[in-house]
Design a protein around this motif. Sequence first.
Motif, PDB file in Angstrom:
ATOM      1  N   PHE A  26       0.849  -1.188  -0.127  1.00 12.63           N
ATOM      2  CA  PHE A  26      -0.049   0.002   0.040  1.00 12.63           C
ATOM      3  C   PHE A  26       1.116   1.209   0.032  1.00 12.63           C
ATOM      4  CE2 PHE A  26      -2.503   3.149   2.452  1.00 12.63           C
ATOM      5  CZ  PHE A  26      -3.490   3.480   1.426  1.00 12.63           C
ATOM      6  N   VAL A  27       1.897   1.127   0.868  1.00 13.55           N
ATOM      7  CA  VAL A  27       2.665   2.402   0.991  1.00 13.55           C
ATOM      8  C   VAL A  27       3.632   2.581  -0.479  1.00 13.55           C
ATOM      9  CG1 VAL A  27       4.755   3.469   1.982  1.00 13.55           C
ATOM     10  CG2 VAL A  27       3.055   2.178   3.434  1.00 13.55           C
ATOM     11  N   LEU A  28       4.059   1.682  -1.032  1.00  8.54           N
ATOM     12  CA  LEU A  28       4.885   1.596  -2.214  1.00  8.54           C
ATOM     13  C   LEU A  28       3.689   2.147  -3.329  1.00  8.54           C
ATOM     14  CD1 LEU A  28       7.051  -1.241  -1.793  1.00  8.54           C
ATOM     15  CD2 LEU A  28       7.682   0.831  -2.073  1.00  8.54           C
ATOM     16  N   VAL A  58       3.329   5.880  -3.111  1.00  7.79           N
ATOM     17  CA  VAL A  58       4.559   6.729  -3.376  1.00  7.79           C
ATOM     18  C   VAL A  58       4.853   6.518  -4.880  1.00  7.79           C
ATOM     19  CG1 VAL A  58       5.590   6.777  -1.126  1.00  7.79           C
ATOM     20  CG2 VAL A  58       6.371   5.039  -2.713  1.00  7.79           C
ATOM     21  N   ASN A  59       4.008   5.717  -5.693  1.00  4.93           N
ATOM     22  CA  ASN A  59       4.160   5.339  -6.912  1.00  4.93           C
ATOM     23  C   ASN A  59       5.436   4.617  -7.361  1.00  4.93           C
ATOM     24  OD1 ASN A  59       3.121   5.714  -9.428  1.00  4.93           O
ATOM     25  ND2 ASN A  59       4.310   7.580 -10.253  1.00  4.93           N
ATOM     26  N   GLU A  60       5.645   3.504  -6.627  1.00  2.00           N
ATOM     27  CA  GLU A  60       6.749   2.779  -6.948  1.00  2.00           C
ATOM     28  C   GLU A  60       6.396   1.971  -8.444  1.00  2.00           C
ATOM     29  OE1 GLU A  60      10.602   0.510  -6.700  1.00  2.00           O
ATOM     30  OE2 GLU A  60       9.737   2.557  -5.764  1.00  2.00           O
ATOM     31  N   PRO A  61       6.873   2.045  -9.551  1.00  4.68           N
ATOM     32  CA  PRO A  61       6.395   1.708 -10.729  1.00  4.68           C
ATOM     33  C   PRO A  61       6.131   0.304 -10.819  1.00  4.68           C
ATOM     34  CG  PRO A  61       8.547   3.136 -11.152  1.00  4.68           C
ATOM     35  CD  PRO A  61       8.336   2.794  -9.652  1.00  4.68           C
ATOM     36  N   PRO A  62       6.782  -0.596 -10.424  1.00  4.08           N
ATOM     37  CA  PRO A  62       6.500  -2.055 -10.519  1.00  4.08           C
ATOM     38  C   PRO A  62       5.091  -2.405  -9.701  1.00  4.08           C
ATOM     39  CG  PRO A  62       8.425  -1.875  -9.204  1.00  4.08           C
ATOM     40  CD  PRO A  62       8.105  -0.724  -9.836  1.00  4.08           C
ATOM     41  N   VAL A  63       5.261  -1.690  -8.495  1.00  2.00           N
ATOM     42  CA  VAL A  63       3.878  -1.912  -7.700  1.00  2.00           C
ATOM     43  C   VAL A  63       2.755  -1.562  -8.314  1.00  2.00           C
ATOM     44  CG1 VAL A  63       3.057  -1.479  -5.391  1.00  2.00           C
ATOM     45  CG2 VAL A  63       5.431  -1.949  -5.565  1.00  2.00           C
TER      46      VAL A  63
END
Length: 383
Positions: free
Chosen positions: A105-107, A110-115
């Motif tokens: 959820f946190v990732l 923060v827009n972590e691409p693979p997530v």
Amino acid sequence: MITQQMTARPVLGHLRQLDGIRFLAVGLVLFDHWTMEHIDLPVGALGALGVTIFFVLSGFLITRILLSSKDKLSKQPSGGLGKYLKVFYIRRTIRIFPVYYLTLFVLYLVNEPPVRRTFGWLSLYATNLYIAYHATWMGTVDHLWSLAVEEQVYLFLPLLLFFIPRRYIVLTSLLMIAGSVILRYALYRARLPWFIGYVSTPTCLDAFGLGMLMAYLWLYKRTQFEGLFQSSLWVWLGLLGFISVCLLNYWIALNSSRGYHNIMSDVWERLAASIFGFFLIGRAVIGFDGAMKWVLENPVSQYMGRISYGLYLYHNFVFNVYHTQPTHFTVRAWRRITDVLPFLNSSYSFQFSFYLALTVAIATLSWYLIEKPINNLKDRFTI
């Protein structure tokens, strides 16, 4: 009915040196993922070894829990299947899900691409299926494939162990071991991408099968268990076997068109690692003496083993030598530190220590603020 006692399950007890084994296993993974492009040593197999040790350990611990629960419930109507499954899955959910889904959820936020791109696959613990189906790695979430394998094993292993008679457990373990090796060989002969055989759950079952066999011996054949694991000789022979497979792999890589991913790495390396893990874990259950006792039982090893789930879960997001971009916040933070203290660039060990300290700090916060308080709920659910 699920008991509401707040006491631990004394029948199985805590095996102290296994926390040290967890530390060694996660240490191998971190060393691999953080150093591969910075040292001139053939360390590529170390991360895979660490993961395989975790698989053998999971096979042992989960089988031990499940068979013990089955025995306790055997005299209940219908054998207590409902309670057996309910207690197991509640306890596994409490231990694994909260921090995993909070991390996703946190990732995502923060827009972590693979997530963002594969959130559905990640949330269903299907990372390994995505990798195998699309024949591609996933960047900073690559390492979650092994957690997906664990969860998929948890889907079938409880039912398998509940319904097969005790006298067939050894045979089932051997079939899992042999079937996994045969399947890896078939994938190798079909010339499919090597990582399909690496991340698929059926091709990991030799590690779990050896863990299952160990648990059976521990529960029902204690004399044979102690005779098999009393000596450390088998541990060193297992390590020698694993090293021999790795050396053969590199020799073939230099003299074959298949390169690094040849029959040794794709078929036999995991089996060799599983056999080494089998003897290493079994000896730790008995209890190492001397230097290995100190390695596994010193306060640092014990603590790092306790937070090993967090260390593994978070380390790729702190840094990964294969995927982390120069704009990543940890890399930028390191550059700012070295602008002030340029001598820290004289050795990669300083940068490695920085990533380790950051990962340990995050895993420590996770343990005390999230994991430990939630884990305390597990003791409400016992058989």
